[in-house]
Design a protein around this motif. Sequence first.
Motif, PDB file in Angstrom:
ATOM      1  N   ASN A 450      25.492 -35.911 -52.474  1.00 35.40           N
ATOM      2  CA  ASN A 450      24.234 -36.217 -51.429  1.00 35.40           C
ATOM      3  C   ASN A 450      23.865 -34.889 -51.006  1.00 35.40           C
ATOM      4  O   ASN A 450      24.567 -34.339 -49.985  1.00 35.40           O
ATOM      5  CB  ASN A 450      24.666 -37.085 -50.258  1.00 35.40           C
ATOM      6  CG  ASN A 450      23.625 -37.276 -49.280  1.00 35.40           C
ATOM      7  OD1 ASN A 450      22.539 -36.888 -49.518  1.00 35.40           O
ATOM      8  ND2 ASN A 450      24.325 -37.574 -48.098  1.00 35.40           N
ATOM      9  N   PRO A 451      22.643 -34.218 -51.386  1.00 33.66           N
ATOM     10  CA  PRO A 451      22.295 -32.892 -51.032  1.00 33.66           C
ATOM     11  C   PRO A 451      21.686 -32.823 -49.563  1.00 33.66           C
ATOM     12  O   PRO A 451      21.156 -31.841 -49.181  1.00 33.66           O
ATOM     13  CB  PRO A 451      21.138 -32.408 -52.057  1.00 33.66           C
ATOM     14  CG  PRO A 451      21.026 -33.609 -52.489  1.00 33.66           C
ATOM     15  CD  PRO A 451      21.956 -34.692 -52.550  1.00 33.66           C
ATOM     16  N   THR A 452      21.437 -34.186 -49.035  1.00 38.54           N
ATOM     17  CA  THR A 452      20.684 -34.163 -47.669  1.00 38.54           C
ATOM     18  C   THR A 452      21.832 -34.434 -46.484  1.00 38.54           C
ATOM     19  O   THR A 452      21.427 -34.469 -45.564  1.00 38.54           O
ATOM     20  CB  THR A 452      19.764 -35.501 -47.664  1.00 38.54           C
ATOM     21  OG1 THR A 452      20.524 -36.497 -47.870  1.00 38.54           O
ATOM     22  CG2 THR A 452      18.967 -35.314 -48.774  1.00 38.54           C
ATOM     23  N   SER A 453      23.293 -34.165 -46.937  1.00 38.29           N
ATOM     24  CA  SER A 453      24.069 -34.685 -45.943  1.00 38.29           C
ATOM     25  C   SER A 453      23.996 -33.201 -44.921  1.00 38.29           C
ATOM     26  O   SER A 453      23.838 -32.212 -45.095  1.00 38.29           O
ATOM     27  CB  SER A 453      25.425 -34.750 -46.275  1.00 38.29           C
ATOM     28  OG  SER A 453      26.032 -33.377 -46.775  1.00 38.29           O
ATOM     29  N   TYR A 454      24.312 -33.731 -43.506  1.00 40.05           N
ATOM     30  CA  TYR A 454      24.152 -32.797 -42.464  1.00 40.05           C
ATOM     31  C   TYR A 454      25.157 -31.613 -42.428  1.00 40.05           C
ATOM     32  O   TYR A 454      24.839 -30.441 -42.296  1.00 40.05           O
ATOM     33  CB  TYR A 454      24.455 -33.479 -41.143  1.00 40.05           C
ATOM     34  CG  TYR A 454      24.265 -32.342 -39.778  1.00 40.05           C
ATOM     35  CD1 TYR A 454      22.744 -32.222 -39.295  1.00 40.05           C
ATOM     36  CD2 TYR A 454      25.444 -31.746 -39.489  1.00 40.05           C
ATOM     37  CE1 TYR A 454      22.892 -31.256 -38.387  1.00 40.05           C
ATOM     38  CE2 TYR A 454      25.031 -30.983 -38.458  1.00 40.05           C
ATOM     39  CZ  TYR A 454      23.952 -30.668 -37.835  1.00 40.05           C
ATOM     40  OH  TYR A 454      23.846 -29.667 -36.873  1.00 40.05           O
ATOM     41  N   ASP A 455      26.344 -32.066 -42.799  1.00 36.60           N
ATOM     42  CA  ASP A 455      27.297 -30.741 -43.125  1.00 36.60           C
ATOM     43  C   ASP A 455      27.086 -29.830 -44.201  1.00 36.60           C
ATOM     44  O   ASP A 455      27.094 -28.670 -44.216  1.00 36.60           O
ATOM     45  CB  ASP A 455      28.704 -31.552 -43.603  1.00 36.60           C
ATOM     46  CG  ASP A 455      29.371 -32.384 -42.135  1.00 36.60           C
ATOM     47  OD1 ASP A 455      28.806 -32.210 -41.164  1.00 36.60           O
ATOM     48  OD2 ASP A 455      30.326 -33.625 -42.638  1.00 36.60           O
ATOM     49  N   PHE A 456      26.507 -30.510 -45.352  1.00 35.09           N
ATOM     50  CA  PHE A 456      26.328 -29.267 -46.385  1.00 35.09           C
ATOM     51  C   PHE A 456      25.185 -28.604 -46.049  1.00 35.09           C
ATOM     52  O   PHE A 456      25.146 -27.436 -46.167  1.00 35.09           O
ATOM     53  CB  PHE A 456      26.010 -30.148 -47.570  1.00 35.09           C
ATOM     54  CG  PHE A 456      25.177 -29.439 -48.925  1.00 35.09           C
ATOM     55  CD1 PHE A 456      26.096 -28.431 -49.544  1.00 35.09           C
ATOM     56  CD2 PHE A 456      23.854 -29.402 -49.013  1.00 35.09           C
ATOM     57  CE1 PHE A 456      25.300 -27.794 -50.450  1.00 35.09           C
ATOM     58  CE2 PHE A 456      23.295 -28.524 -49.882  1.00 35.09           C
ATOM     59  CZ  PHE A 456      24.108 -27.884 -50.785  1.00 35.09           C
ATOM     60  N   LEU A 457      23.994 -29.090 -45.479  1.00 37.05           N
ATOM     61  CA  LEU A 457      22.875 -28.343 -45.136  1.00 37.05           C
ATOM     62  C   LEU A 457      23.222 -27.225 -43.934  1.00 37.05           C
ATOM     63  O   LEU A 457      22.830 -26.003 -44.149  1.00 37.05           O
ATOM     64  CB  LEU A 457      21.796 -29.252 -44.337  1.00 37.05           C
ATOM     65  CG  LEU A 457      21.082 -30.273 -45.491  1.00 37.05           C
ATOM     66  CD1 LEU A 457      20.258 -31.032 -44.757  1.00 37.05           C
ATOM     67  CD2 LEU A 457      20.425 -29.350 -46.758  1.00 37.05           C
ATOM     68  N   GLU A 458      24.231 -27.507 -42.990  1.00 34.01           N
ATOM     69  CA  GLU A 458      24.593 -26.758 -42.257  1.00 34.01           C
ATOM     70  C   GLU A 458      25.455 -25.676 -42.809  1.00 34.01           C
ATOM     71  O   GLU A 458      25.304 -24.407 -42.611  1.00 34.01           O
ATOM     72  CB  GLU A 458      25.388 -27.289 -41.150  1.00 34.01           C
ATOM     73  CG  GLU A 458      24.674 -28.096 -40.125  1.00 34.01           C
ATOM     74  CD  GLU A 458      23.510 -27.329 -39.547  1.00 34.01           C
ATOM     75  OE1 GLU A 458      24.014 -26.307 -38.787  1.00 34.01           O
ATOM     76  OE2 GLU A 458      22.536 -27.833 -39.620  1.00 34.01           O
ATOM     77  N   TRP A 459      26.265 -25.829 -43.770  1.00 29.92           N
ATOM     78  CA  TRP A 459      27.050 -24.738 -44.416  1.00 29.92           C
ATOM     79  C   TRP A 459      26.160 -24.050 -45.372  1.00 29.92           C
ATOM     80  O   TRP A 459      26.296 -22.834 -45.521  1.00 29.92           O
ATOM     81  CB  TRP A 459      28.067 -25.705 -45.313  1.00 29.92           C
ATOM     82  CG  TRP A 459      29.037 -24.775 -46.462  1.00 29.92           C
ATOM     83  CD1 TRP A 459      29.974 -24.079 -45.917  1.00 29.92           C
ATOM     84  CD2 TRP A 459      28.524 -24.345 -47.758  1.00 29.92           C
ATOM     85  NE1 TRP A 459      30.485 -23.234 -46.971  1.00 29.92           N
ATOM     86  CE2 TRP A 459      29.449 -23.379 -48.055  1.00 29.92           C
ATOM     87  CE3 TRP A 459      27.323 -24.448 -48.531  1.00 29.92           C
ATOM     88  CZ2 TRP A 459      29.659 -22.778 -49.167  1.00 29.92           C
ATOM     89  CZ3 TRP A 459      27.368 -23.699 -49.534  1.00 29.92           C
ATOM     90  CH2 TRP A 459      28.509 -22.854 -49.966  1.00 29.92           C
ATOM     91  N   LEU A 460      25.248 -24.547 -45.996  1.00 34.82           N
ATOM     92  CA  LEU A 460      24.327 -23.770 -46.733  1.00 34.82           C
ATOM     93  C   LEU A 460      23.355 -22.940 -46.020  1.00 34.82           C
ATOM     94  O   LEU A 460      23.128 -21.499 -46.404  1.00 34.82           O
ATOM     95  CB  LEU A 460      23.221 -25.065 -47.508  1.00 34.82           C
ATOM     96  CG  LEU A 460      22.473 -24.216 -48.548  1.00 34.82           C
ATOM     97  CD1 LEU A 460      23.189 -24.020 -49.740  1.00 34.82           C
ATOM     98  CD2 LEU A 460      21.320 -25.101 -49.181  1.00 34.82           C
TER      99      LEU A 460
END
Length: 466
Positions: A450-460
């Motif tokens: 899931n590339p839309t997850s909040y955790d991933f987007l914040e890490w990115l």
Amino acid sequence: MDLTLMKSLAEELSALLTGAVLRNISEIDKGKFVATFYLKEERMLLIKLKGEVPAACLLSGKKPAALVPSSFCMLLRKHLKNKKLLKVKRYKNEKIILMEFNSQLNLVIDFTRREGNLILLSQERALGSFSSIPQNKFSEDRKYVFPSDPDDFFVAEADSGGEKKYGVSEDIYFSLIDKERESEFEREKKLRLSLFSKEINKLEKRRSAISNDLLNLTANNRAADIGNSILANICSIKEGDEILECEDVVSGEALKIKLDPSLSPAENAAAYFSKFKKAKRGLPVLRQRLSETEKTLDLIKESKRLLEDADDWESLESASSPLDVAKPISKTSFILKSSPRRFKYGDYTIISGRNPEQNDEVSLKLAKKSDYWFHARGMGGSHVLITVKNAEKPPQEVIIMAATIAAYFSKGRKSSKVPVSCSLAKYVSKKKGMPAGMVAVSKESCVTVNPTSYDFLEWLKVNMDS
């Protein structure tokens, strides 16, 4: 956020958070707060006040990493931590939500202006706010003036039985992601267009300067004939002469030759011969530089035209790909070069190509046989690599992160479920005739991320180099 969304959000917050205890407030970015409530289960309220899209919504997933709290965040913690939320109100025709806590404390979420505001009140007096409060919001005795006629969405039996489902926060969150990406895309596009324009302007100035030098040297290309004409008429030149009128020894045409009166006739001839030798050496070099400059200028102008038409991230990256392979035209001039993205995740390095040429570089040049390779299945996107030592298998969380990066830098980035091919680099090859960025994979598995997850987007956001 529009009025309809504010109304729906107030109703959802009332239903799901009324009676909950506020456990903590964190600041995860400037103007971005997460309030953690507990009532049977933990719920997180995101309040985003700055940027292109101010908004508020409930979050799912694990708690985002927090910054060192600002003084305002500490003020909120001091007064609201462990307080119970008694009531949620939304004011008619106003983008304002009021959260009433015990001890006569209120938290105002205000989206009436371009950027949002958070205001902490005690008995209607302001204890503090994220940004300044307009003077017209205070009465004569300095009490905060609430809008009239609140819509009261207090639902005492709110989340009982779990029968009623609420989804407005999820809609707001995904809308927020889309708008932030759109804003990010437009900012990146504007930045690149600006760089292209600067480079075009610089190259046009260089072309003009080279052309002028070329004209001067071309004129000097006849200097040998002038020198020979001086020598042929050396006996007629008197000391102190500044002009020699004679015939051209080659064409027989009348000439007026400028002389340096401080030099002898032979020295004047030698000066013209020197100009000829300089022109003979310099003309090929200047013509080559002019040709290279014009080719590069045409290349960048075409890339800029493609960039102006770009409407997604892949076309934005592709528009820049000719520049990535452009060669320097002089020792000091280098044309907008880039390299694959590199991320650090724990002890591992993850590499991601930005365009078709870099995808080939990642998959075929940088990759060792034991490295792990990823690409979004069935769609255009980045080739991603986990570099490993001693052929060890990376932990599953590293594999998921690399797959998510591949999904994010693909046409599937807006989907919450993207299938990603995973293989060892030794199974990736390029067959004859394949275009840039296309490879063959003989053995692979698939992981869905899931590339839309909040955790991933914040890490990115924290870890992306550019």
